[in-house]
Design a protein around this motif. Structure first.
Motif, PDB file in Angstrom:
ATOM      1  N   ARG A  24       0.831  -1.247   0.052  1.00 31.15           N
ATOM      2  CA  ARG A  24      -0.066   0.077   0.037  1.00 31.15           C
ATOM      3  C   ARG A  24       0.878   1.392   0.083  1.00 31.15           C
ATOM      4  O   ARG A  24       0.325   2.363  -0.340  1.00 31.15           O
ATOM      5  CB  ARG A  24      -1.004   0.054   1.196  1.00 31.15           C
ATOM      6  N   SER A  25       1.984   1.295   0.387  1.00 30.50           N
ATOM      7  CA  SER A  25       2.913   2.420   0.496  1.00 30.50           C
ATOM      8  C   SER A  25       3.468   2.846  -0.834  1.00 30.50           C
ATOM      9  O   SER A  25       3.893   3.946  -0.981  1.00 30.50           O
ATOM     10  CB  SER A  25       4.193   2.031   1.325  1.00 30.50           C
ATOM     11  N   LEU A  26       3.044   1.944  -1.962  1.00 36.07           N
ATOM     12  CA  LEU A  26       3.708   2.252  -3.372  1.00 36.07           C
ATOM     13  C   LEU A  26       2.515   3.256  -3.784  1.00 36.07           C
ATOM     14  O   LEU A  26       1.394   2.890  -4.274  1.00 36.07           O
ATOM     15  CB  LEU A  26       3.758   1.122  -4.173  1.00 36.07           C
ATOM     16  N   LYS A  27       2.728   4.576  -3.638  1.00 37.30           N
ATOM     17  CA  LYS A  27       1.765   5.619  -4.182  1.00 37.30           C
ATOM     18  C   LYS A  27       1.642   5.514  -5.702  1.00 37.30           C
ATOM     19  O   LYS A  27       0.528   5.996  -6.146  1.00 37.30           O
ATOM     20  CB  LYS A  27       2.236   6.614  -3.691  1.00 37.30           C
ATOM     21  N   LYS A  28       2.398   4.993  -6.314  1.00 40.00           N
ATOM     22  CA  LYS A  28       2.320   5.137  -7.919  1.00 40.00           C
ATOM     23  C   LYS A  28       1.895   3.744  -8.531  1.00 40.00           C
ATOM     24  O   LYS A  28       1.993   3.537  -9.750  1.00 40.00           O
ATOM     25  CB  LYS A  28       3.470   5.561  -8.478  1.00 40.00           C
ATOM     26  N   LEU A  29       1.606   3.046  -7.518  1.00 40.92           N
ATOM     27  CA  LEU A  29       1.146   1.672  -8.206  1.00 40.92           C
ATOM     28  C   LEU A  29      -0.120   1.650  -8.809  1.00 40.92           C
ATOM     29  O   LEU A  29      -1.170   2.156  -8.258  1.00 40.92           O
ATOM     30  CB  LEU A  29       0.970   0.528  -6.821  1.00 40.92           C
ATOM     31  N   GLN A  30      -0.079   1.045 -10.078  1.00 42.55           N
ATOM     32  CA  GLN A  30      -1.489   0.857 -10.777  1.00 42.55           C
ATOM     33  C   GLN A  30      -1.927  -0.290 -11.151  1.00 42.55           C
ATOM     34  O   GLN A  30      -3.042  -0.599 -11.031  1.00 42.55           O
ATOM     35  CB  GLN A  30      -1.135   1.529 -12.129  1.00 42.55           C
ATOM     36  N   ILE A  31      -1.051  -1.474 -11.147  1.00 45.98           N
ATOM     37  CA  ILE A  31      -1.557  -2.625 -11.419  1.00 45.98           C
ATOM     38  C   ILE A  31      -0.801  -3.923 -10.617  1.00 45.98           C
ATOM     39  O   ILE A  31       0.539  -3.790 -10.293  1.00 45.98           O
ATOM     40  CB  ILE A  31      -1.212  -3.096 -12.956  1.00 45.98           C
ATOM     41  N   ILE A  32      -1.711  -4.582 -10.039  1.00 51.03           N
ATOM     42  CA  ILE A  32      -1.088  -5.788  -9.232  1.00 51.03           C
ATOM     43  C   ILE A  32      -1.601  -6.843  -9.870  1.00 51.03           C
ATOM     44  O   ILE A  32      -2.601  -7.268 -10.110  1.00 51.03           O
ATOM     45  CB  ILE A  32      -1.669  -5.678  -7.770  1.00 51.03           C
ATOM     46  N   ARG A  33      -0.793  -8.005 -10.348  1.00 48.79           N
ATOM     47  CA  ARG A  33      -1.092  -9.216 -10.648  1.00 48.79           C
ATOM     48  C   ARG A  33      -0.520 -10.252  -9.517  1.00 48.79           C
ATOM     49  O   ARG A  33       0.492 -10.272  -9.452  1.00 48.79           O
ATOM     50  CB  ARG A  33      -0.492  -9.569 -12.111  1.00 48.79           C
ATOM     51  N   VAL A  34      -1.358 -11.260  -9.261  1.00 49.35           N
ATOM     52  CA  VAL A  34      -0.992 -12.169  -8.310  1.00 49.35           C
ATOM     53  C   VAL A  34      -1.303 -13.594  -9.023  1.00 49.35           C
ATOM     54  O   VAL A  34      -2.327 -14.002  -9.572  1.00 49.35           O
ATOM     55  CB  VAL A  34      -2.047 -12.037  -7.116  1.00 49.35           C
ATOM     56  N   TYR A  35      -0.320 -14.309  -9.005  1.00 48.51           N
ATOM     57  CA  TYR A  35      -0.206 -15.799  -9.404  1.00 48.51           C
ATOM     58  C   TYR A  35      -0.326 -16.808  -8.137  1.00 48.51           C
ATOM     59  O   TYR A  35       0.750 -16.596  -7.443  1.00 48.51           O
ATOM     60  CB  TYR A  35       0.703 -15.958 -10.411  1.00 48.51           C
ATOM     61  N   GLY A  36      -1.125 -17.837  -8.360  1.00 52.31           N
ATOM     62  CA  GLY A  36      -0.800 -18.752  -7.038  1.00 52.31           C
ATOM     63  C   GLY A  36      -2.142 -19.117  -6.692  1.00 52.31           C
ATOM     64  O   GLY A  36      -3.102 -18.296  -6.583  1.00 52.31           O
ATOM     65  N   CYS A  37      -1.925 -19.900  -5.600  1.00 52.44           N
ATOM     66  CA  CYS A  37      -3.056 -20.277  -4.767  1.00 52.44           C
ATOM     67  C   CYS A  37      -3.027 -19.682  -3.389  1.00 52.44           C
ATOM     68  O   CYS A  37      -2.313 -19.767  -2.598  1.00 52.44           O
ATOM     69  CB  CYS A  37      -3.028 -21.891  -4.412  1.00 52.44           C
ATOM     70  N   ILE A  38      -3.869 -18.335  -3.550  1.00 52.48           N
ATOM     71  CA  ILE A  38      -4.046 -17.540  -2.109  1.00 52.48           C
ATOM     72  C   ILE A  38      -5.361 -17.965  -1.434  1.00 52.48           C
ATOM     73  O   ILE A  38      -6.274 -18.348  -1.982  1.00 52.48           O
ATOM     74  CB  ILE A  38      -3.876 -16.183  -2.601  1.00 52.48           C
ATOM     75  N   SER A  39      -5.133 -17.438  -0.180  1.00 49.89           N
ATOM     76  CA  SER A  39      -6.314 -17.689   0.685  1.00 49.89           C
ATOM     77  C   SER A  39      -7.655 -16.907   0.224  1.00 49.89           C
ATOM     78  O   SER A  39      -7.171 -15.877  -0.095  1.00 49.89           O
ATOM     79  CB  SER A  39      -6.003 -17.710   1.982  1.00 49.89           C
ATOM     80  N   PRO A  40      -8.900 -17.185   0.731  1.00 52.84           N
ATOM     81  CA  PRO A  40      -9.706 -16.066   0.716  1.00 52.84           C
ATOM     82  C   PRO A  40      -9.472 -15.015   1.440  1.00 52.84           C
ATOM     83  O   PRO A  40      -9.910 -13.798   1.027  1.00 52.84           O
ATOM     84  CB  PRO A  40     -11.104 -16.850   1.292  1.00 52.84           C
ATOM     85  N   ARG A  41      -8.646 -15.135   2.572  1.00 55.77           N
ATOM     86  CA  ARG A  41      -8.328 -13.888   3.278  1.00 55.77           C
ATOM     87  C   ARG A  41      -7.396 -13.068   2.462  1.00 55.77           C
ATOM     88  O   ARG A  41      -7.437 -11.672   2.685  1.00 55.77           O
ATOM     89  CB  ARG A  41      -7.405 -14.430   4.586  1.00 55.77           C
TER      90      ARG A  41
END
Length: 209
Positions: free
Chosen positions: A164-181
């Motif tokens: 969240r500290s990345l103020k210029k962040l526009q896109i996040i791509r997440v790969y893998g088996c992540i939890s509902p949390r």
């Protein structure tokens, strides 16, 4: 003459596909180390060889520079018994302030936050211009119950605070088996950055087609 090369007669979108394949990283491109703070945060920038094609003419240097100088992969793995290493795959000098795209590749079976999270937080502080973050997550989901679960939740909080500290962040791509949390946490971040989640892994392990 540079302008007479058949490469420059191709449409730009075709050339971009060629560069994407040409610049793809392999396992041999990672400089793994047990002392990442010394290797990657030292006074002398960590450096790897530039792609040979990039050095053939000024036009190719300019065209390849954005992908070469503005992208890097940080990898955490255990190549041997309890031998946790952090490595970067990069072309040329690794300068965190000019990175626009960062890949975080966590290949270990369990989060093992203490072996890499503080280093990742320092990377984020130095790479404040990141616009795209790609997370390839290998660890299994961790339950939130018990002492171990509460300790893991605290580390997860630190991890997401860093993102969240990345103020210029526009896109996040997440790969893998992540939890509902985790999915709900990324939904919160989606208020200021576009988040795309994939159930499959991004990095291809050796021997896989």
């Amino acid at each position: 003459m540079q302008s007479q090369s058949s490469l420059f007669h191709l449409p730009r979108e075709v050339r971009d596909k060629i560069w994407e394949f040409y610049l793809s990283f392999d396992h041999a491109d990672f400089g793994d180390t047990l002392r990442p703070q010394i290797v990657y945060f030292g006074d002398v920038p960590y450096s790897r060889q530039l792609p040979p094609l990039m050095l053939t003419c000024k036009s190719l240097y300019r065209e390849l520079s954005p992908a070469v100088h503005r992208e890097a992969i940080m990898r955490v793995e255990i190549p041997g018994w309890n031998d946790r290493r952090i490595g970067f795959a990069v072309r040329g000098n690794l300068k965190f302030d000019r990175l626009l795209k960062l890949y975080l590749l966590i290949t270990i079976e369990h989060p093992n936050w203490n072996s890499w999270l503080s280093f990742f937080e320092e990377v984020i502080k130095r790479a404040e211009n990141i616009e795209t973050l790609v997370i390839d997550w290998g660890p299994r989901p961790v339950e939130s119950v018990g002492w171990a679960g509460r300790a893991n939740l605290k580390k997860e909080d630190e991890f997401f605070d860093a993102i969240r500290s990345l103020k210029k962040l526009q896109i996040i791509r997440v790969y893998g088996c992540i939890s509902p949390r985790w999915a709900s946490r990324f939904d919160e971040i989606a208020t200021h950055a576009h988040v795309v989640c994939h159930r499959f892994r991004w990095w291809r392990e050796p021997g896989l087609d």
